[in-house]
Design a protein around this motif. Structure first.
Motif, mmCIF file in Angstrom:
data_model
loop_
_atom_site.group_PDB
_atom_site.id
_atom_site.type_symbol
_atom_site.label_atom_id
_atom_site.label_comp_id
_atom_site.label_asym_id
_atom_site.label_seq_id
_atom_site.Cartn_x
_atom_site.Cartn_y
_atom_site.Cartn_z
ATOM 1 N N GLN A 62 0.835 -1.211 0.000
ATOM 2 C CA GLN A 62 0.000 0.000 0.000
ATOM 3 C C GLN A 62 0.867 1.258 0.000
ATOM 4 O OE1 GLN A 62 -3.163 -0.031 3.011
ATOM 5 N NE2 GLN A 62 -2.966 -2.254 3.131
ATOM 6 N N ALA A 89 2.625 1.760 -3.380
ATOM 7 C CA ALA A 89 1.664 2.317 -4.337
ATOM 8 C C ALA A 89 1.462 3.807 -4.088
ATOM 9 C CB ALA A 89 0.336 1.571 -4.230
ATOM 10 N N HIS A 90 1.412 4.194 -2.807
ATOM 11 C CA HIS A 90 1.266 5.610 -2.463
ATOM 12 C C HIS A 90 2.476 6.407 -2.939
ATOM 13 C CE1 HIS A 90 0.057 9.145 -0.189
ATOM 14 N NE2 HIS A 90 1.260 9.180 0.347
ATOM 15 N N GLU A 139 4.415 5.742 -5.482
ATOM 16 C CA GLU A 139 4.348 5.897 -6.937
ATOM 17 C C GLU A 139 3.355 6.990 -7.325
ATOM 18 O OE1 GLU A 139 4.253 2.857 -10.589
ATOM 19 O OE2 GLU A 139 2.362 2.930 -9.477
ATOM 20 N N LYS A 140 2.196 6.981 -6.652
ATOM 21 C CA LYS A 140 1.174 7.982 -6.957
ATOM 22 C C LYS A 140 1.660 9.390 -6.648
ATOM 23 C CE LYS A 140 -3.682 9.127 -6.043
ATOM 24 N NZ LYS A 140 -4.906 8.729 -5.304
ATOM 25 N N ARG A 141 2.318 9.548 -5.509
ATOM 26 C CA ARG A 141 2.821 10.872 -5.119
ATOM 27 C C ARG A 141 3.949 11.337 -6.020
ATOM 28 N NH1 ARG A 141 4.250 12.694 0.691
ATOM 29 N NH2 ARG A 141 4.500 14.556 -0.577
ATOM 30 N N GLY A 163 4.294 10.719 -9.175
ATOM 31 C CA GLY A 163 3.765 11.165 -10.455
ATOM 32 C C GLY A 163 4.760 10.922 -11.576
ATOM 33 N N TRP A 210 4.594 -1.610 -10.090
ATOM 34 C CA TRP A 210 4.720 -0.144 -10.011
ATOM 35 C C TRP A 210 5.745 0.344 -11.029
ATOM 36 C CZ3 TRP A 210 5.042 -3.347 -5.625
ATOM 37 C CH2 TRP A 210 3.853 -3.436 -4.897
#
Length: 205
Positions: A131, A134-135, A137-139, A141, A175
């Protein structure tokens, strides 16, 4: 200055920053099992906790804890843009990243190195770690780096921690953004020099 390190450990992060910042420094390797340095010193007289990194300053004082060390180094060389200016919101965003890497990623990956952990415990840690990966990777960008266009001390730390994935059987393939990120950071001359100095890749001829 002198950096006490163990190859591939979290001390790789300040090692990279020392090279990115063009600092004059020495390295001293630490055996984390015996707590002896390569010169035969008792490492616990330098850092009573016995863990790396520790940075001995020119006046003899010792600074410990990786996030504190890299922020100290960044502040010494503001022209290198390794951290946003103090007092700006972006500076606190950097601190946010460093704390996230330290408490959510570093601790998770680090726990998986414990051979005494049961399979059930590892499964719980892996689930939580996924989790957080994944966070990250999202942050991150599209990057190219954590703070945007400028390589920062957070990149040295994130690169170091994500590099542990292969040693604890964490597959980063889900990811691709992080894999692309690692492929951007790895070729940097300072990163290559630090990896070679620690014996993690062959030294260039």
């Amino acid at each position: 200055m002198k950096l006490y390190y163990s190859p591939g450990a979290c001390s790789l992060s300040p090692h990279i920053v020392l090279r990115e910042g063009s600092f004059d420094f020495k390295l001293e390797r630490v055996d984390l099992q015996s707590k002896q340095t390569e010169t035969g010193s008792d490492y616990k007289t330098i850092n009573p906790l016995g863990c790396v990194p520790a940075l001995q300053l020119d006046d003899g004082q010792v600074l410990t804890e990786g996030p504190a060390i890299v922020q100290y180094l960044a502040d010494r060389v503001p022209e290198k843009r390794l951290a946003p200016s103090a007092g700006t919101l972006e500076h606190y965003r950097l601190m946010e990243w460093l704390n996230f890497i330290s408490t959510e990623l570093h601790k998770g990956f680090g726990a998986l190195f414990n051979s005494a952990l049961s399979d059930d415990a590892k499964a719980v840690i892996n689930s939580s770690l996924e989790q957080r990966i994944a966070h990250a990777e999202k942050r991150l960008g599209v990057g190219p780096y954590v703070m945007g266009n400028d390589f920062s001390v957070a990149d040295a730390y994130l690169f170091t921690v994500l590099g542990w994935a292969k040693y604890v059987n964490v597959d980063l393939a889900p990811w691709p953004g992080l894999l692309d990120y690692l492929s951007r950071v790895a070729p940097r001359p300072a990163v290559q020099a630090a990896l070679a100095a620690e014996g993690l890749i062959p030294a260039s001829k």
